[in-house]
Design an enzyme around this catalytic site. Structure first.
Site, PDB file in Angstrom:
ATOM      1  N   ASN A   1       0.829  -1.205   0.000  1.00 52.54           N
ATOM      2  CA  ASN A   1       0.000   0.000   0.000  1.00 52.54           C
ATOM      3  C   ASN A   1       0.862   1.254   0.000  1.00 52.54           C
ATOM      4  O   ASN A   1       1.918   1.294   0.625  1.00 52.54           O
ATOM      5  CB  ASN A   1      -0.924   0.001   1.226  1.00 52.54           C
ATOM      6  CG  ASN A   1      -1.892  -1.166   1.182  1.00 52.54           C
ATOM      7  OD1 ASN A   1      -2.043  -1.790   0.125  1.00 52.54           O
ATOM      8  ND2 ASN A   1      -2.522  -1.478   2.295  1.00 52.54           N
TER       9      ASN A   1
ATOM     10  N   HIS B   1       5.789  -0.550  -2.830  1.00 55.37           N
ATOM     11  CA  HIS B   1       5.347   0.159  -4.042  1.00 55.37           C
ATOM     12  C   HIS B   1       5.384   1.675  -3.879  1.00 55.37           C
ATOM     13  O   HIS B   1       4.718   2.385  -4.630  1.00 55.37           O
ATOM     14  CB  HIS B   1       3.935  -0.313  -4.435  1.00 55.37           C
ATOM     15  CG  HIS B   1       3.903  -1.756  -4.853  1.00 55.37           C
ATOM     16  ND1 HIS B   1       2.741  -2.499  -4.925  1.00 55.37           N
ATOM     17  CD2 HIS B   1       4.907  -2.601  -5.224  1.00 55.37           C
ATOM     18  CE1 HIS B   1       3.040  -3.737  -5.322  1.00 55.37           C
ATOM     19  NE2 HIS B   1       4.342  -3.819  -5.498  1.00 55.37           N
TER      20      HIS B   1
ATOM     21  N   THR C   1      -4.547  -9.012   0.135  1.00 55.93           N
ATOM     22  CA  THR C   1      -3.928  -8.861  -1.197  1.00 55.93           C
ATOM     23  C   THR C   1      -4.331 -10.028  -2.077  1.00 55.93           C
ATOM     24  O   THR C   1      -4.371 -11.173  -1.628  1.00 55.93           O
ATOM     25  CB  THR C   1      -2.384  -8.760  -1.125  1.00 55.93           C
ATOM     26  OG1 THR C   1      -1.864  -8.844  -2.466  1.00 55.93           O
ATOM     27  CG2 THR C   1      -1.737  -9.813  -0.265  1.00 55.93           C
TER      28      THR C   1
HETATM   29  P1  OAD Z   1      -6.044  -6.050  -5.068  1.00 54.73           P
HETATM   30  O1  OAD Z   1      -7.103  -5.057  -5.369  1.00 54.73           O
HETATM   31  O2  OAD Z   1      -5.465  -6.818  -6.196  1.00 54.73           O
HETATM   32  O3  OAD Z   1      -6.563  -7.094  -4.003  1.00 54.73           O
HETATM   33  C1  OAD Z   1      -7.235  -6.672  -2.864  1.00 54.73           C
HETATM   34  C2  OAD Z   1      -7.546  -7.858  -1.999  1.00 54.73           C
HETATM   35  O4  OAD Z   1      -8.158  -7.365  -0.826  1.00 54.73           O
HETATM   36  C3  OAD Z   1      -8.491  -8.877  -2.620  1.00 54.73           C
HETATM   37  O5  OAD Z   1      -7.993 -10.187  -2.419  1.00 54.73           O
HETATM   38  C4  OAD Z   1      -9.797  -8.666  -1.843  1.00 54.73           C
HETATM   39  O6  OAD Z   1     -10.539  -9.876  -1.678  1.00 54.73           O
HETATM   40  C5  OAD Z   1      -9.269  -8.194  -0.509  1.00 54.73           C
HETATM   41  N1  OAD Z   1     -10.202  -7.383   0.292  1.00 54.73           N
HETATM   42  C6  OAD Z   1     -11.237  -6.618  -0.093  1.00 54.73           C
HETATM   43  N2  OAD Z   1     -11.830  -6.040   0.976  1.00 54.73           N
HETATM   44  C7  OAD Z   1     -11.133  -6.454   2.063  1.00 54.73           C
HETATM   45  C8  OAD Z   1     -11.231  -6.198   3.460  1.00 54.73           C
HETATM   46  N3  OAD Z   1     -12.169  -5.390   3.973  1.00 54.73           N
HETATM   47  N4  OAD Z   1     -10.354  -6.805   4.286  1.00 54.73           N
HETATM   48  C9  OAD Z   1      -9.391  -7.633   3.798  1.00 54.73           C
HETATM   49  N5  OAD Z   1      -9.255  -7.908   2.478  1.00 54.73           N
HETATM   50  C10 OAD Z   1     -10.110  -7.327   1.625  1.00 54.73           C
HETATM   51  O7  OAD Z   1      -4.901  -5.247  -4.269  1.00 54.73           O
HETATM   52  P2  OAD Z   1      -3.389  -5.655  -4.000  1.00 54.73           P
HETATM   53  O8  OAD Z   1      -3.223  -7.119  -3.945  1.00 54.73           O
HETATM   54  O9  OAD Z   1      -2.926  -4.843  -2.869  1.00 54.73           O
HETATM   55  O10 OAD Z   1       0.299  -1.595  -7.265  1.00 54.73           O
HETATM   56  O11 OAD Z   1      -2.715  -5.118  -5.321  1.00 54.73           O
HETATM   57  C11 OAD Z   1      -1.320  -5.202  -5.465  1.00 54.73           C
HETATM   58  C12 OAD Z   1      -0.808  -4.042  -6.279  1.00 54.73           C
HETATM   59  O12 OAD Z   1      -1.532  -3.945  -7.494  1.00 54.73           O
HETATM   60  C13 OAD Z   1      -1.027  -2.694  -5.610  1.00 54.73           C
HETATM   61  O13 OAD Z   1      -0.004  -2.355  -4.703  1.00 54.73           O
HETATM   62  C14 OAD Z   1      -1.052  -1.750  -6.772  1.00 54.73           C
HETATM   63  C15 OAD Z   1      -1.916  -2.563  -7.708  1.00 54.73           C
HETATM   64  O14 OAD Z   1      -1.809  -2.308  -9.034  1.00 54.73           O
HETATM   65  C16 OAD Z   1       0.641  -0.486  -7.946  1.00 54.73           C
HETATM   66  O15 OAD Z   1      -0.162   0.374  -8.267  1.00 54.73           O
HETATM   67  C17 OAD Z   1       2.081  -0.422  -8.288  1.00 54.73           C
END
Ligand code: OAD
Length: 241
Positions: free
Chosen positions: A99, A116, A183
């Site tokens: 994040n 990131h 994530t």
């Molecule tokens: P994603 O949007 O890919 O994934 C978010 C995750 O959070 C999913 O698995 C959801 O099921 C989960 N989620 C949703 N609501 C939630 C809650 N209340 N509690 C817990 N989990 C929940 O986001 P990231 O995996 O963080 O990079 O994405 C990775 C990277 O892709 C980011 O850092 C960003 C993005 O593109 C850059 O911009 C460089």
């Protein structure tokens, strides 16, 4: 004598390593990326999160990150962030986060590695070591570093190197407990960090969706949102470690 015992106790704290993603901050009101209605539904990665996008349309890219930076004024750490900070009393908590918000720090977490980048920092486009804290202010075309080069967000864009990854690998390999929160594990090299946790250590994943984990990794799944999941994790840690 009492002081001496406290020092010793502090030295033997176990390493609790926590890899967080956008879901960690979802209950604070910050959108995730890949859920339906997430940021990548509204914007294309190619338009706002690559070096080529910044070349082609710097105003669009700066505006995108200015809006996200400004949003930090309107959100607060959630109970999940606070629980992780409180766990520092019992563990050597090291957070590795994808994040770019500052909610772990605002909750009181002392060791936060941003894979990131960070919204509250900007850097020179020509002299990458010139990094500035700007809080939640915007940056615009014509805002320059002390050597006259345009400023850009201190964000790792797609296609760019991830400078903190070596440190993250080292931290992950020394975990006594390894936890993944919120994530989708879609983005590398961050997603690959789970492979560095030693096979014998307890591993947890907290996410309301079912996340694909390579077989044999032995993760305990807490299929809940971050706040409820962190409460459950805290109880387990207090009982078992
Ligand atoms: P994603 O949007 O890919 O994934 C978010 C995750 O959070 C999913 O698995 C959801 O099921 C989960 N989620 C949703 N609501 C939630 C809650 N209340 N509690 C817990 N989990 C929940 O986001 P990231 O995996 O963080 O990079 O994405 C990775 C990277 O892709 C980011 O850092 C960003 C993005 O593109 C850059 O911009 C460089």
């Amino acid at each position: 004598m009492k002081k001496f015992l406290n020092i010793k106790a502090a030295m033997i704290k176990k390493n609790l390593v926590i890899l967080t993603g956008a879901g960690m901050s979802a209950e604070s009101g910050i959108s995730t990326f890949r859920d339906s209605g997430g940021l990548w539904d509204k914007y294309r990665i190619e338009d706002v999160a690559t070096p080529e996008a910044f070349q082609a349309n710097p105003k669009l890219v700066l505006d995108f990150y200015n809006a996200r930076r400004k949003q930090l004024d309107d959100v607060e750490p959630n109970r999940g962030h606070l629980i992780l900070a409180q766990l520092q009393k019992l563990f050597n908590v090291q957070i590795i986060t994808q994040n770019v918000d500052n909610l772990h720090e605002r909750a009181g977490s002392k060791s936060v590695l941003h894979l990131h980048g960070e919204l509250t920092k900007v850097r020179s486009t020509r002299f990458p070591d010139l990094i500035y804290e700007i809080g939640t202010k915007g940056i615009y075309i014509g805002d320059v570093c002390e050597k006259g080069a345009q400023l850009r967000p201190h964000i790792v864009w797609f296609g760019e190197a991830v400078p903190a990854i070596d440190k993250a690998v080292e931290i992950s390999s020394k975990a006594d407990v390894f936890v993944v929160i919120g994530t989708s594990l879609n983005v590398y090299p961050a997603a690959g960090l789970i492979m560095y946790a030693r096979p014998e250590v307890p591993k947890y994943i907290i996410d309301p969706s079912s996340i694909e984990i390579p077989s044999g990794m032995n993760f305990t799944v807490i299929q809940k949102k971050a706040v409820e999941g962190c409460k459950e994790l805290e109880e387990w840690l207090k009982k078992n470690l």
